[in-house]
Every structure is written in structure tokens, then in C-alpha cells.
Scaffold this active site. Structure first.
Site, PDB file in Angstrom:
ATOM      1  CE  LYS A   1       4.775 -14.894  -6.542  1.00 19.47           C
ATOM      2  NZ  LYS A   1       5.094 -15.794  -5.552  1.00 19.47           N
TER       3      LYS A   1
ATOM      4  NE  ARG B   1       2.002 -12.694  -1.555  1.00 22.79           N
ATOM      5  CZ  ARG B   1       3.176 -12.038  -1.966  1.00 22.79           C
ATOM      6  NH1 ARG B   1       3.161 -11.541  -2.737  1.00 22.79           N
ATOM      7  NH2 ARG B   1       4.093 -13.102  -1.628  1.00 22.79           N
TER       8      ARG B   1
ATOM      9  NE  ARG C   1      13.788 -15.211  -3.745  1.00 26.37           N
ATOM     10  CZ  ARG C   1      12.509 -15.297  -3.715  1.00 26.37           C
ATOM     11  NH1 ARG C   1      11.744 -15.445  -4.678  1.00 26.37           N
ATOM     12  NH2 ARG C   1      11.779 -15.255  -2.543  1.00 26.37           N
TER      13      ARG C   1
ATOM     14  NE  ARG D   1      12.121 -11.300  -0.592  1.00 28.06           N
ATOM     15  CZ  ARG D   1      10.969 -11.701  -1.172  1.00 28.06           C
ATOM     16  NH1 ARG D   1      10.751 -11.784  -2.580  1.00 28.06           N
ATOM     17  NH2 ARG D   1       9.991 -11.978  -0.353  1.00 28.06           N
TER      18      ARG D   1
ATOM     19  NE  ARG E   1       8.469 -15.010   2.034  1.00 29.35           N
ATOM     20  CZ  ARG E   1       9.395 -15.058   1.271  1.00 29.35           C
ATOM     21  NH1 ARG E   1      10.690 -15.243   1.914  1.00 29.35           N
ATOM     22  NH2 ARG E   1       9.270 -14.763  -0.009  1.00 29.35           N
TER      23      ARG E   1
HETATM   24  P1  AMP Z   1       6.823 -11.108  -2.329  1.00 26.67           P
HETATM   25  O1  AMP Z   1       8.272 -10.266  -2.845  1.00 26.67           O
HETATM   26  O2  AMP Z   1       5.985 -11.221  -3.196  1.00 26.67           O
HETATM   27  O3  AMP Z   1       7.266 -12.506  -1.658  1.00 26.67           O
HETATM   28  O4  AMP Z   1       6.227 -10.189  -1.124  1.00 26.67           O
HETATM   29  C1  AMP Z   1       7.132 -10.190  -0.058  1.00 26.67           C
HETATM   30  C2  AMP Z   1       6.135  -9.641   1.379  1.00 26.67           C
HETATM   31  O5  AMP Z   1       5.594  -8.418   0.933  1.00 26.67           O
HETATM   32  C3  AMP Z   1       5.164 -10.916   1.574  1.00 26.67           C
HETATM   33  O6  AMP Z   1       5.480 -11.799   2.400  1.00 26.67           O
HETATM   34  C4  AMP Z   1       3.963  -9.812   2.161  1.00 26.67           C
HETATM   35  O7  AMP Z   1       4.497  -9.625   3.700  1.00 26.67           O
HETATM   36  C5  AMP Z   1       4.271  -8.533   1.590  1.00 26.67           C
HETATM   37  N1  AMP Z   1       3.166  -8.480   0.383  1.00 26.67           N
HETATM   38  C6  AMP Z   1       3.665  -8.536  -1.112  1.00 26.67           C
HETATM   39  N2  AMP Z   1       2.540  -8.505  -1.825  1.00 26.67           N
HETATM   40  C7  AMP Z   1       1.379  -8.660  -0.969  1.00 26.67           C
HETATM   41  C8  AMP Z   1       0.076  -8.466  -1.255  1.00 26.67           C
HETATM   42  N3  AMP Z   1      -0.408  -8.557  -2.447  1.00 26.67           N
HETATM   43  N4  AMP Z   1      -0.871  -8.496  -0.093  1.00 26.67           N
HETATM   44  C9  AMP Z   1      -0.386  -8.615   1.238  1.00 26.67           C
HETATM   45  N5  AMP Z   1       1.015  -8.416   1.541  1.00 26.67           N
HETATM   46  C10 AMP Z   1       1.771  -8.544   0.425  1.00 26.67           C
END
Ligand code: AMP
Length: 220
Positions: free
Chosen positions: A13, A88, A127, A162, A173
Site C-alpha cells: 500500500k 480500517r 521490509r 519497523r 496485524r
Molecule cells: P500501518 O503503518 O498502516 O501498517 O499501521 C501501523 C499501525 O498503526 C497499525 O498496526 C495500527 O496499530 C495503527 N493504525 C494505523 N492506521 C490505523 C487506523 N486507520 N485505525 C487504527 N489503527 C491504525
């Protein structure tokens, strides 16, 4: 123009979002990046969300919606945004629609990336991300390695992994994604704005191919 990115962790993404942002000349907003920056800077928000990210769970809707709505009102997004990682949950998706409607805007496309589950973990553990907050270029040690180990090709920044890109948290996740996020795909399908594309080594299709496909749909 507003585009949202859907798909399990590891589908690409972030990569597709950055390429679309470049091609369409609009910024990306990544909810995950906002939370990670807050944690790094030890702000009040950072303290509130740290535990959720470290466990691979979603930050509660109320807080997430508040943070994103505030960001969406900033002037740099007046011509559009690529939303990476938001919405999400169904509650977030419904709220986003309402928010956009109130502001006379609507989503042009919901991009849904699909990758076979067995490829996702491999993609996530390999990654690496540029630690320069102005750059944040994403590499993959196997699929898209940097020219020099540990160094960003673009800006020379140090590449980091990360914290939540480890096998233990990844499983959480992925489970969170399939339970809480996948249902919103239907929500966008019903609206007729869903664009699903597979990203997989099996069919030799990478994020850049999907980005090019989408850009051509927008005449770019
Ligand atoms: P990402 O970088 O998109 O993989 O997001 C990393 C983490 O941030 C996720 O595992 C959640 O803990 C939190 N997070 C990101 N976007 C959201 C969202 N829209 N709603 C809730 N938690 C989020």
C-alpha cells in the site's frame, strides 16, 4: 482527488500510495506514519497509541478518527490526498464518508491490493524503510533491495526495520486486518468505487505495475 488504499499489511500500500502521489501530484497521508512519528517524538498522542502499535492492534476508532479528521483539514490537502491505512474499520469508513460529504468532497477510488497470505509475511520481514522522515522510501531486501546495504538509494539515509515488522506482531496485524478491515472492502464495492488488483511475485506483478495501471485510468 481522494484515493484510499486498502489491503493487508505487506501488500505494498505504501509503495503504491507514494507512486500515485507522485503521478497525481497530491500528498499521501499515512495513519501509521502519523502514529509512529508521535511515538518517536514522545507526544501525548504517541503515549496513547504506543501499546496498540507494539501489539499490532488497531488504535481505537474515536482517537484515530479525531487525528485523521484534523489532518484532513490542513491546507496542503485542499486538492486531494492518498490515504494510506485509513479507514480500517467500518466505523472509520462511515465517518470518513460523512466528513467528506460535509466538506463537499468524495472518494474517487478505493484501491484494494491483494497478495497471497504466504507472501505477506516474507514481504513484511524483509521490509526496510528510510529513517529520514522527509524520505521514508520503502525497500525490500529480496524484491527491491537498496544498492548499498542499509543505505537509502534516494537520500543516503539509514534504513531501518519497523518495530512491528517482526513475525510475532505480524500475525496479530494480519488477524486484525482479516477481522476488522477486510469487511470494509464490501462497503466500497457497493459504492462502485473499488479497484482490486493482485500484487504477487507469482504473477510477476509489483506495486509499480499497479500504480501505472491506476495512473493510466486517470489519464496519466
Ligand atoms: P500501518 O503503518 O498502516 O501498517 O499501521 C501501523 C499501525 O498503526 C497499525 O498496526 C495500527 O496499530 C495503527 N493504525 C494505523 N492506521 C490505523 C487506523 N486507520 N485505525 C487504527 N489503527 C491504525
Amino acid at each position: 482527488m481522494i484515493i484510499i488504499m486498502l489491503g493487508a499489511p505487506g501488500t505494498g500500500k505504501g509503495t503504491v500510495a507514494e507512486l500515485l502521489a507522485k503521478g497525481l501530484n497530491i500528498p499521501t497521508v499515512s495513519s501509521g506514519d502519523i502514529f509512529r512519528k508521535a511515538i518517536q517524538e514522545k507526544t501525548e498522542l504517541g503515549k496513547q497509541v504506543e501499546e496498540y502499535l507494539s501489539r499490532g492492534e488497531l488504535v481505537p476508532d474515536e482517537l484515530t478518527i479525531k487525528v485523521i479528521e484534523a489532518r484532513l483539514q490542513e491546507p496542503d490537502l485542499k486538492d486531494g490526498v492518498i490515504l494510506d491505512g485509513y479507514p480500517r474499520t467500518t466505523a472509520q469508513a462511515e465517518r470518513l464518508d460523512k466528513f467528506l460529504e460535509e466538506n463537499g468532497k468524495k472518494i474517487a477510488m478505493a484501491v484494494n491490493l491483494e497478495t497471497p497470505k504466504e507472501e505477506l509475511i516474507e514481504r513484511i520481514v524483509n521490509r526496510r524503510i528510510c529513517s529520514n522522515s522527509e524520505c521514508k522510501t520503502i525497500f525490500n531486501l529480496k524484491l527491491n533491495p537498496p544498492k548499498q546495504e542499509g543505505i537509502c538509494d534516494k537520500c543516503g539515509g539509514k534504513l531501518i526495520q519497523r518495530k512491528d515488522d517482526n513475525e510475532e506482531v505480524i500475525n496479530n496485524r494480519l488477524e486484525t486486518y482479516f477481522k476488522q478491515t477486510k469487511p470494509i472492502i464490501d462497503f466500497y464495492e457497493k459504492k462502485g468505487i473499488l479497484y482490486t488488483s493482485e500484487v504477487s511475485v507469482k504473477i510477476n506483478k509489483m506495486g509499480k505495475d499497479v500504480a501505472n495501471e491506476i495512473l493510466s485510468k486517470f489519464g496519466k
